[in-house]
Design a protein around this motif. Structure first.
Motif, PDB file in Angstrom:
ATOM      1  N   TYR A  28       0.803  -1.219   0.000  1.00 27.22           N
ATOM      2  CA  TYR A  28       0.000   0.000   0.000  1.00 27.22           C
ATOM      3  C   TYR A  28       0.839   1.273   0.000  1.00 27.22           C
ATOM      4  CZ  TYR A  28      -3.576  -3.334   1.346  1.00 27.22           C
ATOM      5  OH  TYR A  28      -4.419  -4.407   1.374  1.00 27.22           O
ATOM      6  N   GLY A  29       2.023   1.227   0.597  1.00 26.03           N
ATOM      7  CA  GLY A  29       2.812   2.439   0.670  1.00 26.03           C
ATOM      8  C   GLY A  29       4.251   2.168   1.034  1.00 26.03           C
ATOM      9  N   LEU A  30       5.131   3.046   0.565  1.00 23.18           N
ATOM     10  CA  LEU A  30       6.562   2.962   0.847  1.00 23.18           C
ATOM     11  C   LEU A  30       7.045   4.373   1.138  1.00 23.18           C
ATOM     12  CD1 LEU A  30       9.247   1.356   0.875  1.00 23.18           C
ATOM     13  CD2 LEU A  30       9.345   1.655  -1.605  1.00 23.18           C
ATOM     14  N   GLN A  31       7.672   4.555   2.297  1.00 25.56           N
ATOM     15  CA  GLN A  31       8.083   5.886   2.739  1.00 25.56           C
ATOM     16  C   GLN A  31       9.535   5.892   3.184  1.00 25.56           C
ATOM     17  OE1 GLN A  31       5.399   6.042   6.032  1.00 25.56           O
ATOM     18  NE2 GLN A  31       3.788   7.045   4.862  1.00 25.56           N
ATOM     19  N   VAL A  32      10.184   7.045   3.015  1.00 24.05           N
ATOM     20  CA  VAL A  32      11.536   7.259   3.523  1.00 24.05           C
ATOM     21  C   VAL A  32      11.479   8.454   4.470  1.00 24.05           C
ATOM     22  CG1 VAL A  32      13.912   7.869   2.934  1.00 24.05           C
ATOM     23  CG2 VAL A  32      12.626   6.319   1.460  1.00 24.05           C
ATOM     24  N   PHE A  33      12.043   8.274   5.664  1.00 20.70           N
ATOM     25  CA  PHE A  33      12.063   9.319   6.690  1.00 20.70           C
ATOM     26  C   PHE A  33      13.496   9.656   7.071  1.00 20.70           C
ATOM     27  CE2 PHE A  33       7.864   7.543   7.309  1.00 20.70           C
ATOM     28  CZ  PHE A  33       7.088   8.635   7.668  1.00 20.70           C
ATOM     29  N   HIS A  34      13.687  10.888   7.508  1.00 20.13           N
ATOM     30  CA  HIS A  34      14.935  11.280   8.161  1.00 20.13           C
ATOM     31  C   HIS A  34      14.610  11.393   9.638  1.00 20.13           C
ATOM     32  CE1 HIS A  34      18.014  14.162   9.655  1.00 20.13           C
ATOM     33  NE2 HIS A  34      18.780  13.300   8.980  1.00 20.13           N
ATOM     34  N   LYS A  35      15.425  10.740  10.470  1.00 15.01           N
ATOM     35  CA  LYS A  35      15.150  10.695  11.904  1.00 15.01           C
ATOM     36  C   LYS A  35      16.293  11.352  12.672  1.00 15.01           C
ATOM     37  CE  LYS A  35      14.598   7.607  15.755  1.00 15.01           C
ATOM     38  NZ  LYS A  35      14.913   6.338  16.317  1.00 15.01           N
ATOM     39  N   PRO A  36      16.202  12.657  12.921  1.00 12.43           N
ATOM     40  CA  PRO A  36      17.213  13.284  13.769  1.00 12.43           C
ATOM     41  C   PRO A  36      17.060  12.774  15.197  1.00 12.43           C
ATOM     42  CG  PRO A  36      15.723  14.926  12.812  1.00 12.43           C
ATOM     43  CD  PRO A  36      15.225  13.581  12.423  1.00 12.43           C
ATOM     44  N   SER A  37      18.134  12.747  15.919  1.00 15.81           N
ATOM     45  CA  SER A  37      18.090  12.161  17.264  1.00 15.81           C
ATOM     46  C   SER A  37      17.282  12.990  18.254  1.00 15.81           C
ATOM     47  CB  SER A  37      19.518  11.966  17.786  1.00 15.81           C
ATOM     48  OG  SER A  37      20.198  13.215  17.769  1.00 15.81           O
TER      49      SER A  37
ATOM     50  N   THR B 205       1.375   7.038  10.846  1.00 16.45           N
ATOM     51  CA  THR B 205       1.851   5.767  11.399  1.00 16.45           C
ATOM     52  C   THR B 205       3.335   5.572  11.109  1.00 16.45           C
ATOM     53  OG1 THR B 205      -0.342   4.813  11.074  1.00 16.45           O
ATOM     54  CG2 THR B 205       1.466   3.275  11.420  1.00 16.45           C
ATOM     55  N   GLY B 206       3.754   5.872   9.893  1.00 22.04           N
ATOM     56  CA  GLY B 206       5.168   5.746   9.533  1.00 22.04           C
ATOM     57  C   GLY B 206       6.044   6.637  10.393  1.00 22.04           C
TER      58      GLY B 206
ATOM     59  N   ASN C  37      20.563   7.661  10.299  1.00 24.10           N
ATOM     60  CA  ASN C  37      19.346   8.430  10.610  1.00 24.10           C
ATOM     61  C   ASN C  37      18.296   8.399   9.508  1.00 24.10           C
ATOM     62  OD1 ASN C  37      20.350   9.147  13.103  1.00 24.10           O
ATOM     63  ND2 ASN C  37      21.222  11.063  12.362  1.00 24.10           N
ATOM     64  N   LEU C  38      18.381   7.441   8.628  1.00 27.61           N
ATOM     65  CA  LEU C  38      17.343   7.258   7.625  1.00 27.61           C
ATOM     66  C   LEU C  38      16.514   6.038   7.994  1.00 27.61           C
ATOM     67  CD1 LEU C  38      18.964   7.899   4.131  1.00 27.61           C
ATOM     68  CD2 LEU C  38      17.284   9.284   5.324  1.00 27.61           C
ATOM     69  N   GLY C  39      15.225   6.153   7.802  1.00 29.14           N
ATOM     70  CA  GLY C  39      14.319   5.039   8.071  1.00 29.14           C
ATOM     71  C   GLY C  39      13.356   4.870   6.916  1.00 29.14           C
ATOM     72  N   ALA C  40      12.861   3.666   6.760  1.00 28.23           N
ATOM     73  CA  ALA C  40      11.882   3.384   5.710  1.00 28.23           C
ATOM     74  C   ALA C  40      10.757   2.557   6.301  1.00 28.23           C
ATOM     75  CB  ALA C  40      12.530   2.645   4.543  1.00 28.23           C
ATOM     76  N   VAL C  41       9.567   2.785   5.778  1.00 32.34           N
ATOM     77  CA  VAL C  41       8.381   2.067   6.244  1.00 32.34           C
ATOM     78  C   VAL C  41       7.654   1.523   5.023  1.00 32.34           C
ATOM     79  CG1 VAL C  41       6.213   2.251   7.521  1.00 32.34           C
ATOM     80  CG2 VAL C  41       8.166   3.621   8.215  1.00 32.34           C
ATOM     81  N   LEU C  42       7.214   0.267   5.128  1.00 36.37           N
ATOM     82  CA  LEU C  42       6.451  -0.385   4.068  1.00 36.37           C
ATOM     83  C   LEU C  42       5.132  -0.859   4.657  1.00 36.37           C
ATOM     84  CD1 LEU C  42       6.349  -1.570   1.155  1.00 36.37           C
ATOM     85  CD2 LEU C  42       7.284  -3.666   2.127  1.00 36.37           C
ATOM     86  N   PHE C  43       4.035  -0.507   4.015  1.00 34.99           N
ATOM     87  CA  PHE C  43       2.706  -0.944   4.430  1.00 34.99           C
ATOM     88  C   PHE C  43       2.261  -2.049   3.488  1.00 34.99           C
ATOM     89  CE2 PHE C  43       3.204   3.378   5.848  1.00 34.99           C
ATOM     90  CZ  PHE C  43       2.721   3.347   7.135  1.00 34.99           C
TER      91      PHE C  43
END
Length: 197
Positions: free
Chosen positions: A4-13, A44-45, A75-81
């Motif tokens: 359903y979805g694919l996202q890339v996030f930047h996660k600063p501490s 949610t991501g 610090n990069l994250g990815a989420v797959l739904f």
């Protein structure tokens, strides 16, 4: 199996995770629900990436779907739904490829929020991985082995049915002598210890 979805996030501490890029396939939802579903996936991501540690991979169940999360040490994250049927190993392979592609295309991170638009590389990965058998070689080989196993079982069942019909023919035969029929039944009893099911 459905993605359903694919996202890339930047996660600063020290702050919230920021959506860098995202691609969605919400065509299976009602027309008026699509924007809300996509909005819920972004929320949610973001929460999942914020609550995951660097180097961590996890899958979280949400109703009848799974959210696969992978956060790298940079610090990069990815989420797959995906739905529950989608293979977990293939999902994490897709997340790793998405992050590698993002790093190759965007060496300057994090992206300003004005650049958080459509990303053709993610769209291509999302489309390619809709069918994990075609996208992942190991899954393709496994499905071919499963098909071969089914054919083998069908062949063995066919032989057993033929053997049962042969028994009926031997019993009904007028041309075989009594000793031939006895020989056939005794040979079958002797060989029955060697049948593998």
């Amino acid at each position: 199996m459905k993605l359903y979805g694919l996202q890339v996030f930047h996660k600063p501490s020290d702050s919230k995770a920021n959506l860098q890029k995202g691609e969605y396939d919400v065509s299976s939802f009602g027309y008026f629900q699509r924007s809300k579903v996509q909005e819920f996936m972004v929320f949610t991501g973001q929460v999942l990436v914020e609550r995951s540690h660097a180097g961590e991979r996890k899958s979280v169940k949400e109703q009848e779907n799974l959210c696969h999360v992978y956060v790298r040490s940079d610090n990069l994250g990815a989420v797959l739904f995906a739905d529950q049927e989608y293979p977990q190993r293939v999902a994490f392979t897709l997340l790793a490829k998405a992050l590698d592609q993002f790093v190759a295309d965007h060496p300057r991170r994090p992206l300003p929020s004005s650049e958080s638009q459509s990303y053709p590389a993610l769209a291509g990965l999302l489309a390619k991985y809709q069918d994990p058998k075609q996208a992942d070689a190991l899954t393709k080989v496994q499905s071919e082995l499963d098909e071969t196993k089914v054919i083998l079982y069908d062949t063995i069942e066919g032989v057993l049915q033929r053997g049962e019909k042969l028994d009926d023919l031997v019993a009904k035969s007028e041309y075989l002598s009594y000793t031939s029929k006895t020989f056939y039944t005794e040979a079958k009893k002797t060989n029955s210890c060697c049948i593998i099911l």
